[in-house]
Design a protein around this motif. Sequence first.
Motif, PDB file in Angstrom:
ATOM      1  N   ALA A 260       0.819  -1.211   0.000  1.00  0.00           N
ATOM      2  CA  ALA A 260       0.000   0.000   0.000  1.00  0.00           C
ATOM      3  C   ALA A 260       0.853   1.260   0.000  1.00  0.00           C
ATOM      4  N   ARG A 261       2.064   1.177   0.581  1.00  0.00           N
ATOM      5  CA  ARG A 261       2.955   2.338   0.656  1.00  0.00           C
ATOM      6  C   ARG A 261       3.962   2.385  -0.484  1.00  0.00           C
ATOM      7  N   SER A 262       4.038   1.319  -1.267  1.00  0.00           N
ATOM      8  CA  SER A 262       5.012   1.254  -2.356  1.00  0.00           C
ATOM      9  C   SER A 262       4.436   1.838  -3.634  1.00  0.00           C
ATOM     10  N   GLU A 263       5.311   2.037  -4.589  1.00  0.00           N
ATOM     11  CA  GLU A 263       4.854   2.459  -5.907  1.00  0.00           C
ATOM     12  C   GLU A 263       4.033   1.338  -6.542  1.00  0.00           C
ATOM     13  N   LYS A 264       3.078   1.684  -7.332  1.00  0.00           N
ATOM     14  CA  LYS A 264       2.223   0.675  -7.974  1.00  0.00           C
ATOM     15  C   LYS A 264       2.875   0.256  -9.291  1.00  0.00           C
ATOM     16  N   SER A 265       3.941  -0.506  -9.183  1.00  0.00           N
ATOM     17  CA  SER A 265       4.688  -0.907 -10.377  1.00  0.00           C
ATOM     18  C   SER A 265       4.669  -2.422 -10.522  1.00  0.00           C
ATOM     19  N   ASP A 266       5.012  -2.868 -11.737  1.00  0.00           N
ATOM     20  CA  ASP A 266       5.082  -4.308 -11.990  1.00  0.00           C
ATOM     21  C   ASP A 266       6.163  -4.963 -11.136  1.00  0.00           C
ATOM     22  N   GLU A 267       7.271  -4.238 -10.917  1.00  0.00           N
ATOM     23  CA  GLU A 267       8.370  -4.801 -10.136  1.00  0.00           C
ATOM     24  C   GLU A 267       7.941  -5.079  -8.692  1.00  0.00           C
ATOM     25  N   VAL A 268       7.165  -4.140  -8.112  1.00  0.00           N
ATOM     26  CA  VAL A 268       6.695  -4.324  -6.736  1.00  0.00           C
ATOM     27  C   VAL A 268       5.725  -5.507  -6.670  1.00  0.00           C
ATOM     28  N   ARG A 269       4.868  -5.591  -7.656  1.00  0.00           N
ATOM     29  CA  ARG A 269       3.914  -6.711  -7.686  1.00  0.00           C
ATOM     30  C   ARG A 269       4.648  -8.046  -7.865  1.00  0.00           C
ATOM     31  N   TYR A 270       5.714  -8.009  -8.640  1.00  0.00           N
ATOM     32  CA  TYR A 270       6.527  -9.210  -8.855  1.00  0.00           C
ATOM     33  C   TYR A 270       7.167  -9.663  -7.543  1.00  0.00           C
ATOM     34  N   ARG A 271       7.709  -8.716  -6.786  1.00  0.00           N
ATOM     35  CA  ARG A 271       8.298  -9.061  -5.495  1.00  0.00           C
ATOM     36  C   ARG A 271       7.236  -9.605  -4.538  1.00  0.00           C
ATOM     37  N   TYR A 272       6.022  -9.068  -4.641  1.00  0.00           N
ATOM     38  CA  TYR A 272       4.910  -9.546  -3.818  1.00  0.00           C
ATOM     39  C   TYR A 272       4.593 -11.005  -4.160  1.00  0.00           C
ATOM     40  N   ALA A 273       4.619 -11.335  -5.434  1.00  0.00           N
ATOM     41  CA  ALA A 273       4.355 -12.716  -5.865  1.00  0.00           C
ATOM     42  C   ALA A 273       5.396 -13.666  -5.265  1.00  0.00           C
ATOM     43  N   ILE A 274       6.656 -13.246  -5.258  1.00  0.00           N
ATOM     44  CA  ILE A 274       7.722 -14.085  -4.687  1.00  0.00           C
ATOM     45  C   ILE A 274       7.505 -14.263  -3.185  1.00  0.00           C
ATOM     46  N   PHE A 275       7.102 -13.175  -2.514  1.00  0.00           N
ATOM     47  CA  PHE A 275       6.830 -13.280  -1.074  1.00  0.00           C
ATOM     48  C   PHE A 275       5.676 -14.243  -0.818  1.00  0.00           C
ATOM     49  N   LEU A 276       4.640 -14.181  -1.636  1.00  0.00           N
ATOM     50  CA  LEU A 276       3.517 -15.106  -1.484  1.00  0.00           C
ATOM     51  C   LEU A 276       3.993 -16.548  -1.611  1.00  0.00           C
ATOM     52  N   TYR A 277       4.896 -16.779  -2.560  1.00  0.00           N
ATOM     53  CA  TYR A 277       5.438 -18.133  -2.723  1.00  0.00           C
ATOM     54  C   TYR A 277       6.188 -18.555  -1.450  1.00  0.00           C
ATOM     55  N   LYS A 278       7.018 -17.662  -0.945  1.00  0.00           N
ATOM     56  CA  LYS A 278       7.828 -18.000   0.227  1.00  0.00           C
ATOM     57  C   LYS A 278       6.976 -18.212   1.479  1.00  0.00           C
ATOM     58  N   THR A 279       5.784 -17.628   1.505  1.00  0.00           N
ATOM     59  CA  THR A 279       4.875 -17.837   2.633  1.00  0.00           C
ATOM     60  C   THR A 279       3.868 -18.948   2.326  1.00  0.00           C
ATOM     61  N   GLU A 280       4.177 -19.747   1.329  1.00  0.00           N
ATOM     62  CA  GLU A 280       3.432 -20.964   0.996  1.00  0.00           C
ATOM     63  C   GLU A 280       2.026 -20.692   0.471  1.00  0.00           C
ATOM     64  N   LYS A 281       1.793 -19.486  -0.014  1.00  0.00           N
ATOM     65  CA  LYS A 281       0.525 -19.169  -0.671  1.00  0.00           C
ATOM     66  C   LYS A 281       0.707 -19.421  -2.172  1.00  0.00           C
ATOM     67  N   TYR A 282       0.844 -20.692  -2.506  1.00  0.00           N
ATOM     68  CA  TYR A 282       1.288 -21.059  -3.846  1.00  0.00           C
ATOM     69  C   TYR A 282       0.286 -20.704  -4.940  1.00  0.00           C
ATOM     70  N   GLU A 283      -0.979 -20.893  -4.660  1.00  0.00           N
ATOM     71  CA  GLU A 283      -1.992 -20.603  -5.679  1.00  0.00           C
ATOM     72  C   GLU A 283      -2.048 -19.112  -5.985  1.00  0.00           C
ATOM     73  N   LYS A 284      -2.047 -18.300  -4.926  1.00  0.00           N
ATOM     74  CA  LYS A 284      -2.084 -16.847  -5.120  1.00  0.00           C
ATOM     75  C   LYS A 284      -0.791 -16.342  -5.760  1.00  0.00           C
ATOM     76  N   ALA A 285       0.329 -16.953  -5.393  1.00  0.00           N
ATOM     77  CA  ALA A 285       1.619 -16.577  -5.987  1.00  0.00           C
ATOM     78  C   ALA A 285       1.591 -16.821  -7.489  1.00  0.00           C
ATOM     79  N   LEU A 286       1.042 -17.960  -7.889  1.00  0.00           N
ATOM     80  CA  LEU A 286       0.968 -18.281  -9.319  1.00  0.00           C
ATOM     81  C   LEU A 286       0.073 -17.287 -10.054  1.00  0.00           C
ATOM     82  N   GLN A 287      -1.022 -16.888  -9.436  1.00  0.00           N
ATOM     83  CA  GLN A 287      -1.913 -15.903 -10.060  1.00  0.00           C
ATOM     84  C   GLN A 287      -1.176 -14.589 -10.316  1.00  0.00           C
ATOM     85  N   GLU A 288      -0.419 -14.139  -9.303  1.00  0.00           N
ATOM     86  CA  GLU A 288       0.323 -12.882  -9.438  1.00  0.00           C
ATOM     87  C   GLU A 288       1.411 -12.995 -10.505  1.00  0.00           C
TER      88      GLU A 288
END
Length: 575
Positions: A260-288
């Motif tokens: 919410a505090r970061s820039e709304k960029s593809d790079e930030v969303r990409y890092r979010y997807a990796i974090f989702l993977y690392k927190t075992e939210k595999y389905e949501k990570a794949l969607q991102e």
Amino acid sequence: MKRISLLALTFIFSYVLQAQSIQQGLQYMDMEQFSSAKKVFEQLVSSKPTAEHYYYLGYFYAKTGEADQAQAQFEKGLQADKKFPLNEIGLAEVKLMKGDKAGAKAIIDEVIKKTKSKDYNVLLRAGEVYISHEVPNQDPFEAIKILEEAVKHKNVTEDAYIFLGDAYMLTKKSENGPKAITNYDFAKAKSNGKSGKALTKRMEFNLFGKNPDYTDVLKEYKEIMRAAPDYTPIYRKIAELYSKAKKLDSAIAYYDKYMARSEKSDEVRYRYAIFLYKTEKYEKALQELKAMEGKVKYPEFNRWMAYALQKNGKTADAQSFMGKVLQSGIKLFASDYECLADIAFANKNNDEAYANLRKAYELTPDDEGSIYYIRRIADSLYSQKKYVEAGKTFEEVIAKNKINKKQFVIENYVYAGYSYMLSKENYDKADEIFTQGFQKYPDYPKFLIYKANNRLSQNSNDINDKALAKEPYETYLAETDKLIEKAQDKEKELAKYRKDRAAAYNYLMGYYYAKKDLPKSKEFAQKIVDEKNEGDILKKAEDLLKLKAIPEVKPTPNTKPNTKPAPKTGGNKPK
């Protein structure tokens, strides 16, 4: 007083704006707002293509891993002004990124010599070069040598102290820990305790030791968040700390705050997807990640897509993306080989899976967690009932293990022993393994029960024959007597061993019964009653206690062992 000319004022104002813009770009990088930083540096080059502006655009590309793009900007900077030294430092960084450590050092040494160690920015950026990239493309000792000179300058900034602290940390030498702390403290002082970056670096030091206190660090992180609420990365760091503590809901909540505090960029969303993977939210990570396909150009994108696809059971697609990873020529990590192993397992190609798990281990043999790669091979062989191979592999895990975790070590001895026992041709080896386990952990007497089970497995009539199980059963009772006697809550301690003690009593009761020694047999039957056992074994003991004499024809008491090992508690590598 002399009046300053309009031309001079214009020049000064222009210089100040330029410096502010460079600083703004660097601040965006510190805040992990990389698209904004890139935009600032590109605008600077576009409006005024100076050597300095080219350097900072190249600097951005270097720090985001784009070596060729960085090199192009540094070369343009040299063309604009050969006397501006930072672009040479930039080209040295590119050499380091490409593995040419000697070439990088030659350039950096020459530039420092040329500037006589008087240019603070040369020293700052040269020192940073040596700690900006992964092993083997780093040299913290060279960084220390340079940055120790940088911090002597009057115009030293907090960055120099932070980089110097990082360099001391990267040496991985315990004696350099206090030096790292000192420099992080200097960085804090330089910013008057208001820099989120400096405050965070100081606290991160506490995470590098063995068994870090996450609770204490989390508390400090939240204090930093309150002291420097505009320092966006602190929200990500809190999220990652919750992730390490396996508090995944809190981890996601704080990462959402970071987003919410970061820039709304593809790079930030990409890092979010990796974090989702690392927190075992595999389905949501794949969607991102699917939403980012084609939008981010990082060569690692294919890696994360392969990981997420494999975790979601899409083996063929995962294999396709791992193929792209292999073709790209990027450095492979142990996790890549593990993903390839998972794909091979899914394709029922176990030999290929084992080969990839071994490659994963060989890539990081000094990492204590890497032993789980070999453990996975052992588990797989055991599940396929390839017991001899499984036993040898569990022994390999024991020999190579660096994890100081009692339960993990114990279970490897247990499974090694049971593997040999279940092979029905290596009983002596099983006996040896269980003996070794007990010698290593005498406070885990269950090894003696396993040893007795192994001996009973060799001969279903053991009680009437050689009575090989008698010795481990007797030793088990003696050892658990000691543990119960030492315990403050004796009843609670007895409860831990009651079932196995009853098995030992049952065997000995039957042994003396077979020897026609009724008083001795009744002695063990009475112990079964005294220790408040229940069910069939209690009834058997009570029935025996009623006997006046041993009948001529007697049933042999049931002494069939339980050959099923204890449930697994750590067979797979934690993510």
